[in-house]
Design an enzyme around this catalytic site. Sequence first.
Site, PDB file in Angstrom:
ATOM      1  N   GLN A  13       0.829  -1.218   0.000  1.00 27.05           N
ATOM      2  CA  GLN A  13       0.000   0.000   0.000  1.00 27.05           C
ATOM      3  C   GLN A  13       0.859   1.261   0.000  1.00 27.05           C
ATOM      4  O   GLN A  13       0.747   2.119  -0.894  1.00 27.05           O
ATOM      5  CB  GLN A  13      -0.909   0.024   1.235  1.00 27.05           C
ATOM      6  CG  GLN A  13      -1.620   1.363   1.408  1.00 27.05           C
ATOM      7  CD  GLN A  13      -2.384   1.486   2.705  1.00 27.05           C
ATOM      8  OE1 GLN A  13      -3.597   1.380   2.699  1.00 27.05           O
ATOM      9  NE2 GLN A  13      -1.695   1.741   3.814  1.00 27.05           N
ATOM     10  N   ASP A  14       1.735   1.392   0.997  1.00 24.69           N
ATOM     11  CA  ASP A  14       2.501   2.635   1.149  1.00 24.69           C
ATOM     12  C   ASP A  14       3.512   2.791   0.017  1.00 24.69           C
ATOM     13  O   ASP A  14       3.761   3.916  -0.449  1.00 24.69           O
ATOM     14  CB  ASP A  14       3.257   2.650   2.484  1.00 24.69           C
ATOM     15  CG  ASP A  14       2.320   2.755   3.668  1.00 24.69           C
ATOM     16  OD1 ASP A  14       1.097   2.708   3.472  1.00 24.69           O
ATOM     17  OD2 ASP A  14       2.831   2.896   4.799  1.00 24.69           O
ATOM     18  N   ASP A  57      15.574  -9.218  -1.410  1.00 28.85           N
ATOM     19  CA  ASP A  57      14.757  -9.658  -0.282  1.00 28.85           C
ATOM     20  C   ASP A  57      15.433  -9.182   1.007  1.00 28.85           C
ATOM     21  O   ASP A  57      16.663  -9.263   1.126  1.00 28.85           O
ATOM     22  CB  ASP A  57      14.677 -11.199  -0.316  1.00 28.85           C
ATOM     23  CG  ASP A  57      13.558 -11.746   0.550  1.00 28.85           C
ATOM     24  OD1 ASP A  57      13.526 -11.410   1.748  1.00 28.85           O
ATOM     25  OD2 ASP A  57      12.727 -12.505   0.026  1.00 28.85           O
ATOM     26  N   LEU A  58      14.618  -8.718   1.961  1.00 36.89           N
ATOM     27  CA  LEU A  58      15.193  -8.271   3.245  1.00 36.89           C
ATOM     28  C   LEU A  58      15.868  -9.417   3.997  1.00 36.89           C
ATOM     29  O   LEU A  58      16.605  -9.184   4.947  1.00 36.89           O
ATOM     30  CB  LEU A  58      14.116  -7.664   4.139  1.00 36.89           C
ATOM     31  CG  LEU A  58      13.702  -6.214   3.915  1.00 36.89           C
ATOM     32  CD1 LEU A  58      12.948  -5.689   5.131  1.00 36.89           C
ATOM     33  CD2 LEU A  58      14.873  -5.302   3.627  1.00 36.89           C
ATOM     34  N   ALA A  81       7.948  -5.300   4.990  1.00 44.76           N
ATOM     35  CA  ALA A  81       7.748  -5.988   6.275  1.00 44.76           C
ATOM     36  C   ALA A  81       6.706  -7.077   6.124  1.00 44.76           C
ATOM     37  O   ALA A  81       5.877  -7.044   5.215  1.00 44.76           O
ATOM     38  CB  ALA A  81       7.275  -5.000   7.347  1.00 44.76           C
ATOM     39  N   GLN A  82       6.741  -8.037   7.046  1.00 48.25           N
ATOM     40  CA  GLN A  82       5.578  -8.897   7.310  1.00 48.25           C
ATOM     41  C   GLN A  82       4.712  -7.989   8.184  1.00 48.25           C
ATOM     42  O   GLN A  82       4.960  -7.864   9.377  1.00 48.25           O
ATOM     43  CB  GLN A  82       6.037 -10.177   8.010  1.00 48.25           C
ATOM     44  CG  GLN A  82       4.979 -11.263   8.136  1.00 48.25           C
ATOM     45  CD  GLN A  82       3.702 -10.839   8.856  1.00 48.25           C
ATOM     46  OE1 GLN A  82       2.734 -10.358   8.223  1.00 48.25           O
ATOM     47  NE2 GLN A  82       3.673 -10.978  10.152  1.00 48.25           N
ATOM     48  N   SER A  83       3.702  -7.371   7.585  1.00 47.67           N
ATOM     49  CA  SER A  83       3.048  -6.231   8.244  1.00 47.67           C
ATOM     50  C   SER A  83       1.732  -6.578   8.930  1.00 47.67           C
ATOM     51  O   SER A  83       1.094  -5.695   9.508  1.00 47.67           O
ATOM     52  CB  SER A  83       2.803  -5.120   7.213  1.00 47.67           C
ATOM     53  OG  SER A  83       1.786  -5.532   6.315  1.00 47.67           O
ATOM     54  N   SER A 124       6.237   1.798  13.875  1.00 47.27           N
ATOM     55  CA  SER A 124       4.783   1.632  13.989  1.00 47.27           C
ATOM     56  C   SER A 124       4.251   1.981  15.379  1.00 47.27           C
ATOM     57  O   SER A 124       4.907   1.735  16.396  1.00 47.27           O
ATOM     58  CB  SER A 124       4.451   0.162  13.690  1.00 47.27           C
ATOM     59  OG  SER A 124       3.136  -0.139  14.095  1.00 47.27           O
ATOM     60  N   GLU A 126       2.198   0.264  16.774  1.00 47.53           N
ATOM     61  CA  GLU A 126       2.098  -1.024  17.484  1.00 47.53           C
ATOM     62  C   GLU A 126       3.182  -1.138  18.553  1.00 47.53           C
ATOM     63  O   GLU A 126       3.056  -1.953  19.473  1.00 47.53           O
ATOM     64  CB  GLU A 126       2.237  -2.186  16.494  1.00 47.53           C
ATOM     65  CG  GLU A 126       0.962  -2.577  15.799  1.00 47.53           C
ATOM     66  CD  GLU A 126      -0.070  -3.224  16.714  1.00 47.53           C
ATOM     67  OE1 GLU A 126       0.261  -4.209  17.391  1.00 47.53           O
ATOM     68  OE2 GLU A 126      -1.206  -2.732  16.754  1.00 47.53           O
ATOM     69  N   TYR A 148       5.081  -8.960  16.088  1.00 46.59           N
ATOM     70  CA  TYR A 148       5.259  -7.863  15.135  1.00 46.59           C
ATOM     71  C   TYR A 148       5.715  -6.594  15.859  1.00 46.59           C
ATOM     72  O   TYR A 148       6.691  -5.944  15.462  1.00 46.59           O
ATOM     73  CB  TYR A 148       3.936  -7.602  14.399  1.00 46.59           C
ATOM     74  CG  TYR A 148       3.935  -6.327  13.566  1.00 46.59           C
ATOM     75  CD1 TYR A 148       4.432  -6.313  12.269  1.00 46.59           C
ATOM     76  CD2 TYR A 148       3.424  -5.133  14.095  1.00 46.59           C
ATOM     77  CE1 TYR A 148       4.429  -5.139  11.518  1.00 46.59           C
ATOM     78  CE2 TYR A 148       3.424  -3.958  13.344  1.00 46.59           C
ATOM     79  CZ  TYR A 148       3.924  -3.968  12.059  1.00 46.59           C
ATOM     80  OH  TYR A 148       3.930  -2.806  11.324  1.00 46.59           O
TER      81      TYR A 148
END
Length: 322
Positions: A13-14, A57-58, A81-83, A124, A126, A148
Amino acid sequence: MNKRALITGLTGQDGSYLAELLLDRGYEVFGLMRRSSSETTERLDDIADRLTIIGGDLLDQTSLMDAIEQANPDEVYNLAAQSFVAESWKEPVYTGDVDALGVTRLLEAIKRVHPAARFYQASSSEMFGKVHETPQRETTPFHPRSPYGAAKVYGYYITMNYRESYGMHASNGILFNHESPRRGIEFVTRKITDGVARIKAELATELALGNLDAQRDWGFAGDYVQAMWLMLQQEEPGDYVVATGETHSVREFCEVAFARAGLDYEKHVVIDPRFVRPAEVELLLGDPSKAKAELGWEPKMGFRELVESMVDADLARYGVAR
Ligand code: NAP
Ligand code: G4F
């Protein structure tokens, strides 16, 4: 000469909104993309021919070194990220590898290949988790509530550490939830607006959700990528909360979304314990005063407009009228 930017997480998305912003500003835009057996570029359809894609790949240090060498960027935006928070309990080690150690791999690649590049880390809200104060600001202690969140705390501190250890221009954006019609379907906002459209299109009658009382500070992704860019234009790096300063419950989101399509959410939403998390972040509400004062950043889209624009986009996708 045009500035050059490398975005990880370009297909997300971003990544798509940020790529558009940078292209509009005359940047040459490079995007890191991991290999996939299926198409992942649908969000980039309108701008694909103006982007340079670099495989990587990260999880893979060499690919990151090569990407920095090829892009030779003035600015690096680490959005990959695995977001999905819920998934992080199912894949805690993988989430840590990508979202925590992945940040170190990328910073290390920049340090070794092109240390003058400015760096943005997608931190984040989070990280605040079980919040210690409300509203949350840059000085609020972290208390992550998921693998996360814990991985993002590591990413935040390693970014700060490379700034302090090596003098790198490395900044953290502590972004609160931001949404759009391009939001992944697994996140609650898009799950709701897609659900509304499916019900309106008579493809479903119910929408199963978890905790309706959770509260989030929801903004528009298009506004939030502006803040990312502004952080890297500052003379000094820093850490910034990016939020609207308003909070709403999942229940309120449902109310507004269903009403937009002439529906009553109470007749369609059912609670399914499968969507309740092992530990919940009950309330997020950000204080964006620092970003407003130092970056001159302001969110433009309000809550109702955001929800309604997402419902309208999903209704259009299913070809149904309000
Ligand atoms: P998103 O839509 O889920 O996009 C994630 C991106 O990361 C995708 O392009 C994905 O590629 C890529 N990716 C995942 N694993 C990777 C790996 N191992 N190597 C390289 N690329 C990888 O997320 P988003 O909503 O745009 O969020 C962007 C960033 O901001 C994320 O770091 C997220 O954690 C953080 N964040 C988001 C919010 C929010 O509300 N949206 C708030 C705060 C922070 P594929 O297409 O191949 O899957
Ligand atoms: O939309 P969500 O999955 O987003 P969450 O967990 O807040 O995470 C998002 O925002 C973070 C920033 O604070 C990002 F860092 C992160 O990458 C991601 O973009 O869930 C929002 C709330 C939660 O409280 C969840 O328990 O909605 C509640 N919820 C209730 N029913 C649900 C559901 N969430 C999902 N995904 N699906 C449900 O059925």
